[in-house]
Design a protein around this motif. Structure first.
Motif, PDB file in Angstrom:
ATOM      1  N   VAL A  55      23.839 -44.497  17.649  1.00 16.34           N
ATOM      2  CA  VAL A  55      25.298 -44.599  17.749  1.00 16.34           C
ATOM      3  C   VAL A  55      25.814 -44.893  16.346  1.00 16.34           C
ATOM      4  O   VAL A  55      25.317 -45.796  15.671  1.00 16.34           O
ATOM      5  N   VAL A  56      26.783 -44.102  15.920  1.00 13.48           N
ATOM      6  CA  VAL A  56      27.355 -44.269  14.590  1.00 13.48           C
ATOM      7  C   VAL A  56      28.827 -44.628  14.739  1.00 13.48           C
ATOM      8  O   VAL A  56      29.593 -43.903  15.370  1.00 13.48           O
ATOM      9  N   GLN A  57      29.198 -45.758  14.197  1.00 16.41           N
ATOM     10  CA  GLN A  57      30.602 -46.157  14.122  1.00 16.41           C
ATOM     11  C   GLN A  57      31.094 -45.680  12.770  1.00 16.41           C
ATOM     12  O   GLN A  57      30.490 -45.983  11.741  1.00 16.41           O
ATOM     13  N   GLY A  58      32.162 -44.897  12.763  1.00 13.32           N
ATOM     14  CA  GLY A  58      32.659 -44.363  11.503  1.00 13.32           C
ATOM     15  C   GLY A  58      34.145 -44.101  11.550  1.00 13.32           C
ATOM     16  O   GLY A  58      34.841 -44.582  12.433  1.00 13.32           O
ATOM     17  N   TRP A  59      34.613 -43.328  10.595  1.00 13.08           N
ATOM     18  CA  TRP A  59      36.033 -43.025  10.491  1.00 13.08           C
ATOM     19  C   TRP A  59      36.376 -41.849  11.395  1.00 13.08           C
ATOM     20  O   TRP A  59      35.678 -40.829  11.414  1.00 13.08           O
ATOM     21  N   VAL A  60      37.441 -41.967  12.147  1.00 12.91           N
ATOM     22  CA  VAL A  60      37.880 -40.901  13.048  1.00 12.91           C
ATOM     23  C   VAL A  60      38.273 -39.680  12.225  1.00 12.91           C
ATOM     24  O   VAL A  60      38.988 -39.785  11.229  1.00 12.91           O
ATOM     25  N   ILE A  61      37.796 -38.529  12.642  1.00  8.78           N
ATOM     26  CA  ILE A  61      38.156 -37.273  11.980  1.00  8.78           C
ATOM     27  C   ILE A  61      39.447 -36.769  12.608  1.00  8.78           C
ATOM     28  O   ILE A  61      39.510 -36.539  13.814  1.00  8.78           O
ATOM     29  N   THR A  62      40.473 -36.625  11.786  1.00 11.21           N
ATOM     30  CA  THR A  62      41.780 -36.180  12.291  1.00 11.21           C
ATOM     31  C   THR A  62      42.214 -34.845  11.712  1.00 11.21           C
ATOM     32  O   THR A  62      43.220 -34.299  12.143  1.00 11.21           O
ATOM     33  N   ASP A  63      41.462 -34.316  10.767  1.00  4.84           N
ATOM     34  CA  ASP A  63      41.807 -33.041  10.135  1.00  4.84           C
ATOM     35  C   ASP A  63      41.735 -31.922  11.179  1.00  4.84           C
ATOM     36  O   ASP A  63      40.661 -31.611  11.694  1.00  4.84           O
ATOM     37  N   PRO A  64      42.885 -31.308  11.543  1.00  2.00           N
ATOM     38  CA  PRO A  64      42.901 -30.300  12.603  1.00  2.00           C
ATOM     39  C   PRO A  64      41.991 -29.100  12.316  1.00  2.00           C
ATOM     40  O   PRO A  64      41.363 -28.567  13.232  1.00  2.00           O
ATOM     41  N   GLU A  65      41.913 -28.679  11.060  1.00  3.60           N
ATOM     42  CA  GLU A  65      41.064 -27.539  10.718  1.00  3.60           C
ATOM     43  C   GLU A  65      39.581 -27.877  10.914  1.00  3.60           C
ATOM     44  O   GLU A  65      38.818 -27.064  11.439  1.00  3.60           O
ATOM     45  N   ALA A  66      39.187 -29.063  10.498  1.00  2.00           N
ATOM     46  CA  ALA A  66      37.794 -29.484  10.677  1.00  2.00           C
ATOM     47  C   ALA A  66      37.451 -29.589  12.162  1.00  2.00           C
ATOM     48  O   ALA A  66      36.397 -29.135  12.599  1.00  2.00           O
ATOM     49  N   LEU A  67      38.349 -30.180  12.931  1.00  2.00           N
ATOM     50  CA  LEU A  67      38.113 -30.319  14.369  1.00  2.00           C
ATOM     51  C   LEU A  67      38.014 -28.957  15.050  1.00  2.00           C
ATOM     52  O   LEU A  67      37.149 -28.732  15.899  1.00  2.00           O
ATOM     53  N   ALA A  68      38.881 -28.029  14.664  1.00  2.00           N
ATOM     54  CA  ALA A  68      38.846 -26.687  15.247  1.00  2.00           C
ATOM     55  C   ALA A  68      37.541 -25.975  14.878  1.00  2.00           C
ATOM     56  O   ALA A  68      36.945 -25.279  15.708  1.00  2.00           O
ATOM     57  N   GLU A  69      37.096 -26.156  13.651  1.00  2.00           N
ATOM     58  CA  GLU A  69      35.859 -25.517  13.201  1.00  2.00           C
ATOM     59  C   GLU A  69      34.651 -26.022  13.981  1.00  2.00           C
ATOM     60  O   GLU A  69      33.728 -25.268  14.273  1.00  2.00           O
TER      61      GLU A  69
END
Length: 68
Positions: A29-43
């Protein structure tokens, strides 16, 4: 799920992240920073019920090296 603390980002402040845990289910389990970049999430095309977090390279020290 039982979590065992493995390591915390040596450059984080006392209440920050990322943090790595090992579970009793042979997973991590990795606690980290939420990814919010829409392009990265879509990819990534993340399916329902899953998510992604970002961690820095310096956290790799907490993952054991195996030949698998």
């Amino acid at each position: 799920m039982k979590l065992t603390f493995v390591g915390k980002d040596p450059n984080s402040n006392p209440s920050g992240s990322p943090t790595v845990y090992k579970t009793d289910r042979d997973t991590w389990v990795v606690q980290g920073w939420v990814i919010t970049d829409p392009e990265a999430l879509a990819e990534m095309g993340i399916p329902e019920g899953e998510s992604a977090v970002e961690i820095p390279d310096r956290m790799l020290q907490f993952f054991p090296q195996t030949g698998a």
